[in-house]
Design an enzyme around this catalytic site. Structure first.
Site, PDB file in Angstrom:
ATOM      1  N   CYS A  74      17.567  -1.097  11.863  1.00 29.61           N
ATOM      2  CA  CYS A  74      17.909  -0.024  10.935  1.00 29.61           C
ATOM      3  C   CYS A  74      19.353   0.397  11.216  1.00 29.61           C
ATOM      4  CB  CYS A  74      16.960   1.149  11.192  1.00 29.61           C
ATOM      5  SG  CYS A  74      17.310   2.638  10.247  1.00 29.61           S
ATOM      6  N   CYS A 185      22.158  -1.539   4.730  1.00 28.93           N
ATOM      7  CA  CYS A 185      20.861  -0.916   5.043  1.00 28.93           C
ATOM      8  C   CYS A 185      19.851  -2.046   4.972  1.00 28.93           C
ATOM      9  CB  CYS A 185      20.545   0.159   4.001  1.00 28.93           C
ATOM     10  SG  CYS A 185      18.830   0.730   4.025  1.00 28.93           S
TER      11      CYS A 185
HETATM   12  N1  DGL Z   1      16.613   0.645   6.685  1.00 30.62           N
HETATM   13  C1  DGL Z   1      17.470   1.648   7.137  1.00 30.62           C
HETATM   14  C2  DGL Z   1      18.903   1.229   7.394  1.00 30.62           C
HETATM   15  O1  DGL Z   1      19.143   0.076   7.649  1.00 30.62           O
HETATM   16  C3  DGL Z   1      17.340   3.075   6.760  1.00 30.62           C
HETATM   17  C4  DGL Z   1      16.812   3.464   5.459  1.00 30.62           C
HETATM   18  C5  DGL Z   1      16.476   4.923   5.415  1.00 30.62           C
HETATM   19  O2  DGL Z   1      15.434   5.263   5.962  1.00 30.62           O
HETATM   20  O3  DGL Z   1      17.248   5.697   4.841  1.00 30.62           O
HETATM   21  O4  DGL Z   1      19.779   2.032   7.380  1.00 30.62           O
END
Ligand code: DGL
Length: 289
Positions: A74, A185
């Site tokens: 993430c 993301c």
């Molecule tokens: N998948 C996440 C990232 O790479 C975060 C998404 C979220 O929860 O806002 O930033």
């Protein structure tokens, strides 16, 4: 820690499955524990301290379940939690950050779009990343992807509502000359078919899933933690979520071979911060888009 112990992989929700896929492809003999903190997604609209707190709580939870290494799949949690996670544990912690460097190398026009969460884009880590990799004459157009993670968490990767958001965020980048788009993301790779359908070949898309898997492999080798490769046997996979299991199950069934049943778990915030009087995660306000 035995080398056949599992590796913990974590995201605010389903997005980390895009990294998990890359890890499974490169390291099929490694066992994996995946946690989707979907109860608190999207992290990108949460305060910095909250993101750090959840990352720490999930890191400890995975550690208690015997994980030998931790992949923060993430960008948002890496931006706000990876330093604390590294300080908290003496184990390999691999984070993920927007592919600014490969994008800078790939762009011919020198204009590069970056779609990431608001929390990633406002972080000091991201500012540092940009400062390190922006070559002379290059321009990065940074756009928070408000609303996209919510859609993907709901299993929607191509509805008219998603297409409207993509158009709103990406079309202005193309108008300004962008030829490259950083998917900053881990949820956004699930939008690649929709982006390609809508924008054709106008943009080179930069996703870092495979690079993270290679980085994990290097860390395991350096720490002598790689699982033994036994012919004919693969690593195991367990999937956990802090919310209803259906969304993760549906996405996992779609993406992974023989996905196991998703188990819903409760991962409480860590005690020290709770004692310091932080609001309970469930009560923290979500910043409106
Ligand atoms: N998948 C996440 C990232 O790479 C975060 C998404 C979220 O929860 O806002 O930033």
């Amino acid at each position: 820690m035995p080398s056949n112990a599992p590796i913990g992989v974590f995201d605010s929700g389903l997005g980390g499955l895009s990294v998990l896929q890359a890890v499974r492809a490169l390291l099929p003999h490694e066992s994996l524990l995946y946690v989707a903190d979907s109860r608190y997604a999207p992290y990108g609209e949460r305060p910095d301290a909250f993101i750090e707190q959840r990352s720490l709580a999930i890191g400890r939870w995975l550690r208690e379940r015997g994980a030998k290494a931790f992949v923060v799949a993430c960008n948002t949690a890496t931006a706000h939690g990876v330093a604390t996670l590294r300080a908290d544990h003496a184990w390999p912690v691999v984070g993920v950050e927007p592919g600014i460097k490969p994008a800078a190398a790939a762009s011919r026009s020198g204009v590069i779009g970056v779609l990431a969460t608001a929390a990633t884009l406002r972080s000091a880590r991201f500012a540092d990343l940009l400062a390190r990799h922006t070559a002379q004459g290059q321009r990065f157009l940074c756009q928070p992807g408000h609303g996209l993670v919510e859609r993907i968490e709901a299993g929607d990767v191509d509805s008219p509502a998603v297409m409207r958001l993509l158009d709103k965020y990406i079309a202005p980048m193309i108008v300004q000359g962008a030829d490259t788009l950083v998917l900053g993301c881990t949820h956004y790779p699930f939008l690649i078919p929709a982006i390609q359908r809508h924008f054709g070949t106008a943009l080179t898309l930069i996703d870092t899933g495979a690079a993270i898997a290679r980085q994990l492999q290097r860390r395991l080798e350096a720490d002598d933690l790689g699982a033994p490769v036994l012919p004919g046997t693969g690593g195991s996979l367990a999937l956990f979520t802090t919310a209803n299991a259906n969304a993760l199950q549906t996405m996992a069934d779609r993406l992974l071979n023989a996905a196991p049943d998703v188990v819903t778990v409760e991962i409480a915030e860590t005690a020290p911060q709770a004692a310091a009087g932080l609001a309970s995660p469930a009560n923290l306000p979500i910043i409106p888009a």
